[in-house]
Design a protein around this motif. Structure first.
Motif, PDB file in Angstrom:
ATOM      1  N   PRO A 160       0.908  -1.208  -0.072  1.00 21.13           N
ATOM      2  CA  PRO A 160       0.087  -0.100   0.118  1.00 21.13           C
ATOM      3  C   PRO A 160       0.756   1.168  -0.099  1.00 21.13           C
ATOM      4  O   PRO A 160       0.502   2.340  -0.582  1.00 21.13           O
ATOM      5  N   GLU A 161       2.080   1.138   0.619  1.00 18.36           N
ATOM      6  CA  GLU A 161       2.724   2.503   0.936  1.00 18.36           C
ATOM      7  C   GLU A 161       3.301   2.702  -0.644  1.00 18.36           C
ATOM      8  O   GLU A 161       3.408   3.796  -1.041  1.00 18.36           O
ATOM      9  N   GLU A 162       3.804   1.495  -1.160  1.00 19.79           N
ATOM     10  CA  GLU A 162       4.586   1.830  -2.441  1.00 19.79           C
ATOM     11  C   GLU A 162       3.403   2.192  -3.732  1.00 19.79           C
ATOM     12  O   GLU A 162       3.888   3.209  -4.478  1.00 19.79           O
ATOM     13  N   ASN A 163       2.334   1.576  -3.620  1.00 19.92           N
ATOM     14  CA  ASN A 163       1.277   2.093  -4.503  1.00 19.92           C
ATOM     15  C   ASN A 163       1.055   3.625  -4.276  1.00 19.92           C
ATOM     16  O   ASN A 163       0.711   4.268  -5.238  1.00 19.92           O
ATOM     17  N   ALA A 164       0.617   3.831  -3.067  1.00 18.02           N
ATOM     18  CA  ALA A 164       0.528   5.410  -2.704  1.00 18.02           C
ATOM     19  C   ALA A 164       1.682   6.249  -3.131  1.00 18.02           C
ATOM     20  O   ALA A 164       1.300   7.136  -3.793  1.00 18.02           O
ATOM     21  N   GLY A 165       2.617   5.769  -2.930  1.00 14.96           N
ATOM     22  CA  GLY A 165       4.088   6.455  -3.345  1.00 14.96           C
ATOM     23  C   GLY A 165       4.226   6.695  -4.948  1.00 14.96           C
ATOM     24  O   GLY A 165       4.552   7.852  -5.288  1.00 14.96           O
ATOM     25  N   PHE A 166       4.081   5.663  -5.666  1.00  9.13           N
ATOM     26  CA  PHE A 166       4.062   5.448  -7.003  1.00  9.13           C
ATOM     27  C   PHE A 166       3.019   6.471  -7.631  1.00  9.13           C
ATOM     28  O   PHE A 166       3.313   7.283  -8.490  1.00  9.13           O
ATOM     29  N   PHE A 167       1.769   6.318  -7.120  1.00 11.77           N
ATOM     30  CA  PHE A 167       0.724   7.145  -7.628  1.00 11.77           C
ATOM     31  C   PHE A 167       1.064   8.781  -7.349  1.00 11.77           C
ATOM     32  O   PHE A 167       0.502   9.509  -8.318  1.00 11.77           O
ATOM     33  N   ALA A 168       1.431   9.078  -6.285  1.00 10.58           N
ATOM     34  CA  ALA A 168       1.763  10.125  -6.105  1.00 10.58           C
ATOM     35  C   ALA A 168       2.863  10.812  -6.915  1.00 10.58           C
ATOM     36  O   ALA A 168       2.885  12.097  -7.278  1.00 10.58           O
ATOM     37  N   ASP A 169       3.935  10.125  -7.463  1.00  6.46           N
ATOM     38  CA  ASP A 169       4.740  10.513  -8.348  1.00  6.46           C
ATOM     39  C   ASP A 169       4.039  10.638  -9.751  1.00  6.46           C
ATOM     40  O   ASP A 169       4.443  11.837 -10.532  1.00  6.46           O
TER      41      ASP A 169
END
Ligand SMILES: [Zn+2]
Length: 141
Positions: A56-65
């Motif tokens: 979930p953290e990677e998904n949120a971070g990637f989508f923020a990028d």
């Protein structure tokens, strides 16, 4: 031979795109085909083939990028809309195509496509990359 070019970062990648910058969760590239002005690719920093393989953290971070890149392209090029696409049948490394679309421009109201291709000269690529990188740096500061 068939190793992922987003991981290998070899000449297959260099033929298609130019690195703009590294974001916290991804690498941003300018697509050499600029038939939609500002078209970029945001590739996740590690090899994953499906978004459900990201935490979930990677998904949120990637989508923020992805969102930050879209915002930078909007600020610089003033498109009517950003299109987002993720395919990967043949290049199964999590990446988004970030494609600015322009009213009355190519493929407005339709799926974006690679044709007709539009390539720039190296000075034009450099200038476009500098504009996008400066805006990303500004948004991140
Ligand atoms: Zn990969």
């Amino acid at each position: 031979m068939d190793a992922c070019f987003y991981c290998e970062k070899d000449e297959r990648l260099d033929k298609l795109m130019i690195r703009i910058t590294v974001l916290p969760w991804s690498i941003v590239y300018l697509n050499r085909n600029q038939n939609h002005k500002g078209r970029c690719i945001v590739a996740f920093r590690e090899h994953r083939t499906e978004y459900f393989q990201l935490s979930p953290e990677e998904n949120a971070g990637f989508f923020a990028d992805v969102s930050l890149t879209a915002k930078a392209l909007t600020n610089v090029f003033k498109p009517g809309k950003i299109n987002y696409a993720t395919f990967g049948d043949l290049v199964p490394h999590a990446h988004f195509h970030i494609v600015p679309k322009y009213p009355d421009g190519l493929q407005w109201g339709k799926f974006f496509g690679d044709e007709p291709k539009l390539f720039l000269d190296e000075d034009e690529y450099r200038e476009r990359i500098q504009q996008i990188k400066a805006e990303l740096d500004r948004l991140l500061s």
